[in-house]
Design an enzyme around this catalytic site. Structure first.
Site, short mmCIF file in Angstrom:
data_model
loop_
_atom_site.label_atom_id
_atom_site.label_comp_id
_atom_site.label_asym_id
_atom_site.label_seq_id
_atom_site.Cartn_x
_atom_site.Cartn_y
_atom_site.Cartn_z
N GLY A 1 -31.33 48.20 -10.13
CA GLY A 1 -30.33 47.52 -10.94
C GLY A 1 -29.41 46.65 -10.10
O GLY A 1 -29.75 46.28 -8.97
N HIS B 1 -29.85 40.51 -9.24
CA HIS B 1 -29.41 39.19 -8.79
C HIS B 1 -30.62 38.25 -8.84
O HIS B 1 -31.72 38.67 -9.25
CB HIS B 1 -28.80 39.28 -7.38
CG HIS B 1 -29.67 40.03 -6.40
ND1 HIS B 1 -30.89 39.56 -5.97
CD2 HIS B 1 -29.50 41.23 -5.80
CE1 HIS B 1 -31.42 40.43 -5.13
NE2 HIS B 1 -30.61 41.45 -5.02
N ASP B 2 -30.41 37.02 -8.38
CA ASP B 2 -31.49 36.03 -8.50
C ASP B 2 -32.76 36.43 -7.73
O ASP B 2 -33.86 35.98 -8.05
CB ASP B 2 -31.01 34.65 -8.03
CG ASP B 2 -30.15 33.99 -9.09
OD1 ASP B 2 -30.07 34.55 -10.21
OD2 ASP B 2 -29.55 32.94 -8.80
N HIS C 1 -34.03 39.49 -7.59
CA HIS C 1 -34.81 40.29 -8.55
C HIS C 1 -35.44 39.39 -9.61
O HIS C 1 -36.60 39.58 -9.99
CB HIS C 1 -33.89 41.29 -9.27
CG HIS C 1 -33.30 42.35 -8.40
ND1 HIS C 1 -31.95 42.48 -8.19
CD2 HIS C 1 -33.88 43.36 -7.69
CE1 HIS C 1 -31.71 43.51 -7.39
NE2 HIS C 1 -32.86 44.06 -7.08
N GLN D 1 -39.44 40.46 0.18
CA GLN D 1 -39.65 40.57 1.64
C GLN D 1 -38.35 40.92 2.36
O GLN D 1 -38.36 41.23 3.53
CB GLN D 1 -40.21 39.27 2.20
CG GLN D 1 -41.66 39.07 1.84
CD GLN D 1 -42.19 37.75 2.33
OE1 GLN D 1 -41.42 36.87 2.70
NE2 GLN D 1 -43.50 37.60 2.32
N ASP E 1 -36.59 43.49 2.08
CA ASP E 1 -36.78 44.87 2.56
C ASP E 1 -38.19 44.93 3.16
O ASP E 1 -39.11 45.50 2.56
CB ASP E 1 -36.62 45.84 1.40
CG ASP E 1 -35.21 45.81 0.84
OD1 ASP E 1 -34.29 46.29 1.51
OD2 ASP E 1 -35.01 45.25 -0.25
N ILE F 1 -34.68 35.64 -1.34
CA ILE F 1 -33.86 34.58 -1.95
C ILE F 1 -32.47 34.65 -1.32
O ILE F 1 -31.92 35.75 -1.16
CB ILE F 1 -33.77 34.76 -3.49
CG1 ILE F 1 -35.18 34.84 -4.10
CG2 ILE F 1 -32.97 33.63 -4.13
CD1 ILE F 1 -36.03 33.60 -3.97
N ARG G 1 -26.09 45.11 -2.67
CA ARG G 1 -24.96 45.60 -1.87
C ARG G 1 -23.94 44.50 -1.57
O ARG G 1 -22.81 44.81 -1.18
CB ARG G 1 -25.47 46.19 -0.55
CG ARG G 1 -26.13 47.52 -0.74
CD ARG G 1 -26.55 48.13 0.57
NE ARG G 1 -27.38 49.31 0.36
CZ ARG G 1 -26.91 50.54 0.23
NH1 ARG G 1 -25.62 50.77 0.31
NH2 ARG G 1 -27.74 51.55 0.03
#
Ligand code: PAF
Length: 290
Positions: free
Chosen positions: A42, A45-46, A48, A159, A161, A187, A198
């Site tokens: 959740g 942001h862009d 996701h 990418q 993570d 992004i 975060r």
């Protein structure tokens, strides 16, 4: 009667029970449709949303999962502070017309008596794994559950993570889960900061300093391509970050793309990966070198 037009602002449909998700999946599978999943915690942001768009382009049906997974947090405070913005998340997903937003309660993922852990050996001992004991076991366990619950054909991860992407790719192959893991580009904000849930935790002042992490990485990558030594360049990058206000640089490593082995020169495909704390927030980033 003409059906009412679907509002572009309508929130995406939320499914909370595994039984309801399974009922939907049964129809899709019967019709021979492919299912893509975008697993998230959740605070969308862009970054996701770019994963959702990639899934929409490839798959007949797309499920976004939202589950703040307690098993991958190292401290109760971090878990408690993790941003939770479900209503806003569903609103952001509305215009993308996803087929389901699966927001399971804890009991749908970890029912009473749950005692299985999925652990990917080797590549989880370094980088984030070395600084966050148990983190990747938590990620691997929940991702395995989400893959099997959603019966996904394809799964989309950022990418940003990078180590997580490697771990998830490995487990999907090792366990024959029948899901293709797709890694999508990081992004960034206009100033270079990698998008992350975060980032919402950064104070205004820290937000101004945060892009320095990416700048220091770009500078080091240039140095490496000019033939520089990773150790020397890393010390310069760390000094730059400490001057800016970062307090603890957990790692700032040049590593092989293939197996995350530590490298001293960029003489084969490599990535620069970093994790550092800024005003109480842990930021991570990585870039390709060459
Ligand atoms: O990247 C994340 O948000 C999480 O680690 C994931 C993959 C959703 C598992 O909880």
């Amino acid at each position: 009667m003409t059906p009412a037009p679907v509002s572009r602002d309508a929130a995406a449909p939320i499914v909370r029970e595994l039984s309801a998700l399974r009922a939907q999946l049964a129809g899709w599978k019967r019709a021979g449709q492919t299912v893509g999943v975008v697993p998230t915690m959740g605070a969308l942001h862009d970054g996701h949303l770019s994963l959702v768009r990639a899934a929409k382009a490839d798959c007949d049906r797309v499920i976004v999962t939202i589950f703040v997974n307690p098993k991958q947090f190292n401290s109760p405070e971090d878990l408690a502070n993790y941003p939770r913005t479900e209503v806003e998340d569903a609103r952001k997903l509305g215009p993308l017309a996803v087929d389901a937003v699966y927001v399971p309660g804890g009991d749908q993922i970890y029912p009473d008596g749950f005692c299985t852990t999925v652990s990917v050996a080797g590549m989880t001992d370094v980088l984030c794994g070395a600084h966050r004991p148990g983190h990747f076991d938590g990620v691997a366990t929940v991702v395995t559950k989400l893959f099997t619950q959603t019966q996904a054909d394809r799964a989309y991860f950022g990418q940003k993570d990078y180590q997580q992407l490697q771990v998830v790719t490995r487990l999907a192959r090792d366990l024959d889960l029948g899901v293709t893991v797709v890694g999508c580009p990081t992004i960034r904000e206009e100033d270079g900061l990698a998008m992350s849930s975060r980032n919402l935790l950064l104070s205004d002042r820290a937000r101004v300093w945060a892009p320095e992490l990416h700048r220091a990485m770009e500078e080091m990558a240039e140095g490496l391509l000019a033939g520089g030594d990773a150790g020397v360049l890393r010390r310069a990058a760390e000094a730059r970050l400490l001057r800016t206000g970062f307090t603890d640089i957990e790692y700032f490593d040049l590593r092989a793309c293939a197996d995350l082995a530590l490298m001293s020169r960029a003489d084969r495909p490599a990535r620069l990966l970093a994790a550092a704390w800024l005003a109480g927030v842990r930021l991570i980033d990585n870039i390709a070198v060459g």
